[in-house]
Design an enzyme around this catalytic site. Structure first.
Site, PDB file in Angstrom:
ATOM      1  N   HIS A 143      35.735  32.735  43.589  1.00 14.99           N
ATOM      2  CA  HIS A 143      34.769  33.007  44.655  1.00 14.99           C
ATOM      3  C   HIS A 143      34.690  34.481  45.019  1.00 14.99           C
ATOM      4  O   HIS A 143      33.669  34.921  45.556  1.00 14.99           O
ATOM      5  CB  HIS A 143      35.111  32.178  45.896  1.00 14.99           C
ATOM      6  N   GLY A 144      35.731  35.237  44.772  1.00 18.90           N
ATOM      7  CA  GLY A 144      35.649  36.652  45.087  1.00 18.90           C
ATOM      8  C   GLY A 144      36.951  37.386  44.863  1.00 18.90           C
ATOM      9  O   GLY A 144      38.038  36.797  44.908  1.00 18.90           O
TER      10      GLY A 144
END
Length: 489
Positions: free
Chosen positions: A323-324
Site C-alpha cells: 500500500h505504500g
C-alpha cells in the site's frame, strides 16, 4: 484520467464504445481496446508509457520461454522474472524509502549518509506489476497458458478499466475471455447499471466524506474536540470504502460493456464478523493474490501452527508495504495480521454456546468490536504513527499532553464544527452507513416472488439510476474536489 471526470464520461468512453462496436472483428476490437488503454494511461503519465511497453515485452518473452515445459532451469527463470518485475516496482516505489532508512542508520553511526533518491511513481504500477507476476507464475504452473500473441498479453496488462486501481486480475481468470467473449445487450446494460452505482459511490458519497475528513485533519490539532475526531475517523472509513469499491464497481461495469467478466473486489466488508472475515470481503483480488502467490507457496497452514502464524505475518507485512513505502502502512498490515492470529488462537479455545439468544448477542459484540478495530486502524493508515496516537487519545477524551497541562478536552467545539460539517454531510454519512450493509438482498428475495412488486421495484431502480447519473454530472460540473485514494498505491 479519472473515471469520475467529464473528460472520461463525456469524450473518452463514448468514443471508445462507438469505435469498438463499429468493428465486428475480434482482433481489431482487441486492438481498439489495447490502443485505447494506452491512450488512457498516457493521458496522465505519457512518459511512463515506455515503461509499460518494456514491461509487456519483457514478460511476453519470459512467458514464451516458460511456456516450453522441456526448458531446463524453468524455476530459475521464474525467480529471475519475478525479481525483475518486483525490482522495477522497487525502484519507483521503495527506493527512496530504503535510502531514507539507510541514511538514518548511517547518521546514527556518524557515517556519511546516502543521497536520497525520490522518483515519481508511475500510476497503477503496483496493480499491473502484480498482474505481470500472475501471468508469469500461471505460465510456469501451466505452460499451455503461455500467450503467443503480444497484443493479447498487452491487453491483459493494460486493459484500462482495471489498469489504474484494479481489481487485480489474475491471468488464468481472464485469458480465455481475451480471445473469445460474448458481448450482448443484457451484459452491456448490466455494465451501465454497475458503472452508475460505482460512479455514485465515488462522486456523491466518497467525495463528500473526503472533504470533511480533510478539513478536520488538516486543521490545527487543538482547534477541534473529541466529537470532530470521531467524525473524521468515520468519514475516512466511509471515504476509503466508497472511493475504492466505487472504482471497482466502475471497473467491473466498464469491463462488462466490452464483454469481460471481472471477479468481485468487495463484499460489504463493514458487515464482517471478524478481521479474518473482513479480509475475505475487502479488496478480494489483493487477498486472493497474496493467498495464491505468497501464502500457499510459503506453506500456508500445512506446516504447523507456528509456521502458519509466520506465513500470515509475511503476507500482512507485504500487504502493508504494497500500500505504500511508509512505516504506518507496514504497521497497519502487521496489526491486521496480529488480530487475525489472535482470532485464530482464541477460536480454537472458545466453545460456542447452544443458546440462540446468547449467540446473537456474541455475534453483535464481535461485529461492533471488529468495526472499531477497523476504524482505529484506518486512522493509522491515513495519518501516520505519531498523529494516530494523538488522535486515539483525543477520541478517548484526552489530549496527548493530558498528563502535563491540558487535561480533559471538550466533546464539542461548535465553532469549528459549524464551519466544517453541514446537514448534507450527515445525510450522506447516514446513507453511506446504511448502504454499507447488504440488507437489500433480503428485501429483493422477499419481493422477487411477487411479479407485480418485482416489476415496480425494477422500474424504481431504473428511475433512481437515472437520477443518480444526473446528480453525478451536476456534482462534477459544479465541484472540482474529486480526489482518489488508491492512485497513490
Amino acid at each position: 484520467m479519472l473515471f469520475s471526470s467529464i473528460t472520461f464520461l463525456g469524450f473518452f468512453l463514448p468514443f471508445i464504445l462507438v469505435l469498438y462496436y463499429s468493428i465486428p472483428n475480434r482482433i481489431y476490437r482487441n486492438c481498439v481496446l489495447f490502443l485505447g488503454s494506452l491512450l488512457f494511461y498516457a493521458w496522465g503519465e505519457p512518459k511512463f508509457i515506455f515503461l509499460m511497453f518494456a514491461s509487456i515485452i519483457l514478460n511476453y518473452n519470459m512467458g514464451l520461454r516458460l511456456g516450453n515445459p522441456e526448458l531446463t532451469r524453468r524455476k530459475t527463470l521464474l525467480i529471475i522474472s519475478i525479481i525483475v518485475n518486483i525490482g522495477i516496482l522497487f525502484v519507483f516505489k521503495y527506493l527512496g524509502f530504503s535510502c531514507r532508512i539507510i541514511t538514518a542508520i548511517l547518521t546514527s553511526l556518524h557515517l556519511k549518509p546516502l543521497r536520497i533518491i525520490n522518483l515519481i511513481m508511475p500510476i497503477g504500477i503496483s496493480f499491473y506489476t502484480f498482474q505481470e507476476i500472475s501471468y508469469i507464475v500461471d505460465v510456469y504452473r501451466n505452460p499451455e497458458l503461455s500467450q503467443k500473441n503480444l497484443l493479447n498479453l498487452g491487453l491483459y496488462i493494460s486493459f484500462f478499466p482495471q489498469l489504474i486501481a484494479g481489481p487485480i486480475v489474475r491471468y488464468h481468470d481472464i485469458n480465455e475471455q481475451i480471445v473469445e467473449r460474448n458481448e450482448n445487450l443484457s451484459q452491456f446494460s448490466n455494465g451501465i447499471e454497475r458503472f452508475i452505482i460505482g460512479l455514485s459511490k465515488k462522486v456523491l458519497i466518497a467525495n463528500a466524506m473526503a472533504q470533511v475528513c480533510d478539513n478536520i485533519y488538516s486543521a490545527d490539532f487543538f482547534s477541534y474536540g473529541t466529537y470532530a475526531a470521531w467524525i473524521a475517523a468515520i468519514a475516512y472509513a466511509l471515504q476509503i470504502y466508497y472511493d475504492f469499491s466505487g472504482y471497482s464497481d466502475m471497473a467491473i461495469g466498464l469491463a462488462k460493456m466490452f464483454g469481460f467478466d471481472l471477479l468481485e473486489n468487495f463484499n460489504y466488508p463493514y458487515a464482517a464478523s471478524s478481521i479474518t472475515d473482513f479480509w475475505k470481503r475487502w479488496h478480494i483480488s489483493l487477498t486472493n493474490f497474496f493467498r495464491d502467490y505468497v501464502y500457499i507457496p510459503l506453506g500456508g497452514n500445512r506446516k504447523g501452527n507456528k509456521r502458519t502464524i509466520f506465513n500470515r505475518y509475511i503476507v500482512f507485512f507485504t500487504t502493508g508495504l504494497w500500500h505504500g513505502a511508509s512505516f504506518n502502512f507496514i504497521l497497519w498490515g502487521l496489526a491486521h495480521g496480529t488480530l487475525m492470529t489472535i482470532e485464530r488462537l482464541l477460536g480454537k479455545k472458545v466453545k460456542i454456546t447452544e443458546c440462540k439468544s446468547i449467540r446473537i448477542i456474541i455475534s453483535i459484540f464481535h461485529r461492533i468490536l471488529t468495526l472499531l478495530f477497523i476504524l482505529f486502524l484506518w486512522i493509522l493508515f491515513r495519518n501516520g504513527t505519531k498523529m494516530t496516537l494523538k488522535l486515539l487519545l483525543k477520541m478517548a477524551g484526552f489530549n496527548y499532553t493530558a498528563f502535563t497541562s491540558y487535561g480533559l478536552i471538550p466533546w464539542f467545539q461548535d465553532g469549528f464544527l459549524y464551519l466544517s460539517i453541514d446537514t448534507k454531510f450527515y445525510i450522506l454519512a447516514a446513507l453511506g452507513i446504511v448502504f454499507s450493509f447488504p440488507w437489500w438482498r433480503k428485501v429483493r428475495i422477499l419481493y422477487s416472488k411477487n411479479s407485480v412488486i418485482s416489476t415496480a421495484l425494477r422500474s424504481i431502480k431504473y428511475l433512481m439510476l437515472g437520477c443518480l447519473l444526473v446528480l453525478c454530472f451536476a456534482n462534477l460540473a459544479s465541484n472540482s474536489y474529486n480526489p482518489f485514494i488508491y492512485f497513490r498505491f
